[in-house]
Design a protein around this motif. Structure first.
Motif, PDB file in Angstrom:
ATOM      1  N   GLU A   1     -39.346   6.525  54.846  1.00 46.61           N
ATOM      2  CA  GLU A   1     -39.044   7.095  53.369  1.00 46.61           C
ATOM      3  C   GLU A   1     -38.395   5.847  52.578  1.00 46.61           C
ATOM      4  N   SER A   2     -38.504   5.970  51.057  1.00 45.45           N
ATOM      5  CA  SER A   2     -37.725   4.971  50.301  1.00 45.45           C
ATOM      6  C   SER A   2     -37.177   5.908  49.067  1.00 45.45           C
ATOM      7  N   VAL A   3     -36.121   4.995  48.635  1.00 45.45           N
ATOM      8  CA  VAL A   3     -35.390   5.603  47.482  1.00 45.45           C
ATOM      9  C   VAL A   3     -35.273   4.219  46.607  1.00 45.45           C
ATOM     10  N   ALA A   4     -35.383   4.616  45.538  1.00 40.72           N
ATOM     11  CA  ALA A   4     -35.423   3.459  44.379  1.00 40.72           C
ATOM     12  C   ALA A   4     -34.619   3.838  43.084  1.00 40.72           C
ATOM     13  N   CYS A   5     -33.982   2.745  42.470  1.00 40.92           N
ATOM     14  CA  CYS A   5     -33.432   2.904  41.066  1.00 40.92           C
ATOM     15  C   CYS A   5     -34.202   2.379  39.875  1.00 40.92           C
ATOM     16  N   GLN A   6     -34.556   2.951  39.005  1.00 38.46           N
ATOM     17  CA  GLN A   6     -35.351   2.319  37.776  1.00 38.46           C
ATOM     18  C   GLN A   6     -34.667   2.582  36.763  1.00 38.46           C
ATOM     19  N   VAL A   7     -34.518   1.644  35.646  1.00 43.91           N
ATOM     20  CA  VAL A   7     -33.759   1.729  34.399  1.00 43.91           C
ATOM     21  C   VAL A   7     -34.853   1.400  33.249  1.00 43.91           C
ATOM     22  N   ARG A   8     -34.389   2.055  31.838  1.00 38.73           N
ATOM     23  CA  ARG A   8     -35.409   1.846  30.787  1.00 38.73           C
ATOM     24  C   ARG A   8     -34.463   2.041  29.732  1.00 38.73           C
ATOM     25  N   LEU A   9     -34.912   1.377  28.810  1.00 40.47           N
ATOM     26  CA  LEU A   9     -34.214   1.501  27.275  1.00 40.47           C
ATOM     27  C   LEU A   9     -34.901   2.728  26.733  1.00 40.47           C
ATOM     28  N   VAL A  10     -33.993   3.666  26.126  1.00 39.43           N
ATOM     29  CA  VAL A  10     -34.564   4.999  25.394  1.00 39.43           C
ATOM     30  C   VAL A  10     -33.650   4.965  24.107  1.00 39.43           C
ATOM     31  N   PRO A  11     -34.206   5.690  23.168  1.00 43.61           N
ATOM     32  CA  PRO A  11     -33.484   5.853  21.678  1.00 43.61           C
ATOM     33  C   PRO A  11     -32.087   6.077  22.046  1.00 43.61           C
ATOM     34  N   TYR A  12     -31.778   6.823  22.713  1.00 47.84           N
ATOM     35  CA  TYR A  12     -30.384   7.474  22.942  1.00 47.84           C
ATOM     36  C   TYR A  12     -29.633   6.543  23.926  1.00 47.84           C
TER      37      TYR A  12
ATOM     38  N   ILE B   1     -29.296   4.115  27.533  1.00 47.69           N
ATOM     39  CA  ILE B   1     -30.159   3.436  29.071  1.00 47.69           C
ATOM     40  C   ILE B   1     -30.105   4.450  29.744  1.00 47.69           C
ATOM     41  N   GLU B   2     -31.223   4.786  30.224  1.00 48.24           N
ATOM     42  CA  GLU B   2     -31.800   5.881  31.131  1.00 48.24           C
ATOM     43  C   GLU B   2     -32.083   5.159  32.594  1.00 48.24           C
ATOM     44  N   VAL B   3     -31.436   5.897  33.796  1.00 50.02           N
ATOM     45  CA  VAL B   3     -31.330   5.403  34.992  1.00 50.02           C
ATOM     46  C   VAL B   3     -32.036   6.664  35.639  1.00 50.02           C
ATOM     47  N   ASP B   4     -33.089   6.466  36.469  1.00 54.09           N
ATOM     48  CA  ASP B   4     -33.739   7.039  37.480  1.00 54.09           C
ATOM     49  C   ASP B   4     -33.508   6.945  38.871  1.00 54.09           C
ATOM     50  N   LEU B   5     -33.203   8.006  39.490  1.00 58.29           N
ATOM     51  CA  LEU B   5     -33.106   7.753  41.116  1.00 58.29           C
ATOM     52  C   LEU B   5     -34.432   8.438  41.711  1.00 58.29           C
ATOM     53  N   THR B   6     -35.195   7.599  42.431  1.00 59.84           N
ATOM     54  CA  THR B   6     -36.296   8.335  43.027  1.00 59.84           C
ATOM     55  C   THR B   6     -36.439   8.190  44.426  1.00 59.84           C
ATOM     56  N   HIS B   7     -37.080   9.150  44.861  1.00 61.94           N
ATOM     57  CA  HIS B   7     -37.337   9.457  46.489  1.00 61.94           C
ATOM     58  C   HIS B   7     -38.530   9.589  46.639  1.00 61.94           C
ATOM     59  N   GLY B   8     -39.235   8.676  47.449  1.00 66.45           N
ATOM     60  CA  GLY B   8     -40.818   8.710  47.616  1.00 66.45           C
ATOM     61  C   GLY B   8     -41.374   8.705  46.388  1.00 66.45           C
ATOM     62  N   GLY B   9     -41.066   7.919  45.563  1.00 66.34           N
ATOM     63  CA  GLY B   9     -41.697   7.723  44.055  1.00 66.34           C
ATOM     64  C   GLY B   9     -41.680   8.793  43.192  1.00 66.34           C
ATOM     65  N   THR B  10     -40.931   9.893  43.560  1.00 66.41           N
ATOM     66  CA  THR B  10     -40.597  11.007  42.486  1.00 66.41           C
ATOM     67  C   THR B  10     -39.311  10.897  42.082  1.00 66.41           C
ATOM     68  N   VAL B  11     -39.081  11.287  40.699  1.00 70.99           N
ATOM     69  CA  VAL B  11     -37.634  11.012  40.101  1.00 70.99           C
ATOM     70  C   VAL B  11     -36.871  12.221  40.473  1.00 70.99           C
TER      71      VAL B  11
ATOM     72  N   ARG C   1     -29.737   9.762  34.813  1.00 75.42           N
ATOM     73  CA  ARG C   1     -28.385  10.044  34.000  1.00 75.42           C
ATOM     74  C   ARG C   1     -28.714   8.957  32.820  1.00 75.42           C
ATOM     75  N   VAL C   2     -28.037   9.244  31.710  1.00 74.63           N
ATOM     76  CA  VAL C   2     -27.994   8.295  30.531  1.00 74.63           C
ATOM     77  C   VAL C   2     -26.600   7.783  30.333  1.00 74.63           C
ATOM     78  N   PHE C   3     -26.833   6.411  30.019  1.00 73.28           N
ATOM     79  CA  PHE C   3     -25.583   5.799  29.446  1.00 73.28           C
ATOM     80  C   PHE C   3     -25.889   5.093  28.257  1.00 73.28           C
ATOM     81  N   GLU C   4     -24.477   4.999  27.615  1.00 71.33           N
ATOM     82  CA  GLU C   4     -24.342   4.201  26.396  1.00 71.33           C
ATOM     83  C   GLU C   4     -24.610   2.657  26.522  1.00 71.33           C
ATOM     84  N   THR C   5     -24.132   2.138  27.546  1.00 70.69           N
ATOM     85  CA  THR C   5     -24.096   0.592  27.794  1.00 70.69           C
ATOM     86  C   THR C   5     -24.712   0.230  29.040  1.00 70.69           C
ATOM     87  N   ASP C   6     -25.128  -0.959  29.234  1.00 70.22           N
ATOM     88  CA  ASP C   6     -25.785  -1.593  30.420  1.00 70.22           C
ATOM     89  C   ASP C   6     -24.856  -1.733  31.776  1.00 70.22           C
TER      90      ASP C   6
END
Length: 109
Positions: free
Chosen positions: A43-54, A56-66, A70-75
């Motif tokens: 199995e795999s778990v991963a962490c993905q980040v992206r810039l959003v209008p509000y 920085i959004e961080v997604d944790l995925t398990h098997g490719g599914t979010v 969580r959303v944060f104000e700063t990197d």
């Protein structure tokens, strides 16, 4: 079904490819970047980040599914939280896995 947040200026942003009439959304189309990936028992778990209008959004995925977003104000906040999640999973026996190469790698010249 849709995850949304109310922005301080009163606009409503929806994380979806569906555009709703009357809902303003600034143009931000940042593709997620995988910052770490761990595996255990096939199995795999991963962490993905992206810039959003509000923020920085961080997604944790398990098997490719979010499974968690969580959303944060700063990197710094986003990366600190992501590192804590990685450390917790490594303590549970998850091991680092090589990241897949990006489809369109960025060249620095």
């Amino acid at each position: 079904m849709w995850a949304g947040l109310k922005a301080p200026e009163g606009l409503y942003y929806i994380r979806s490819s569906v555009r709703l009439p009357g809902i303003k959304s600034p143009v931000v189309n940042d593709q997620p970047t995988t910052i770490w990936k761990l595996g255990r028992n096939g199995e795999s778990v991963a962490c993905q980040v992206r810039l959003v209008p509000y923020g920085i959004e961080v997604d944790l995925t398990h098997g490719g599914t979010v499974v968690l977003t969580r959303v944060f104000e700063t990197d710094d906040e986003a990366l600190t939280w992501a590192q804590k999640k990685r450390s917790a999973r490594e303590a549970q026996g998850w091991e680092p896995v090589a990241l897949d190469p990006p489809d369109n790698p960025t060249r620095v010249v």
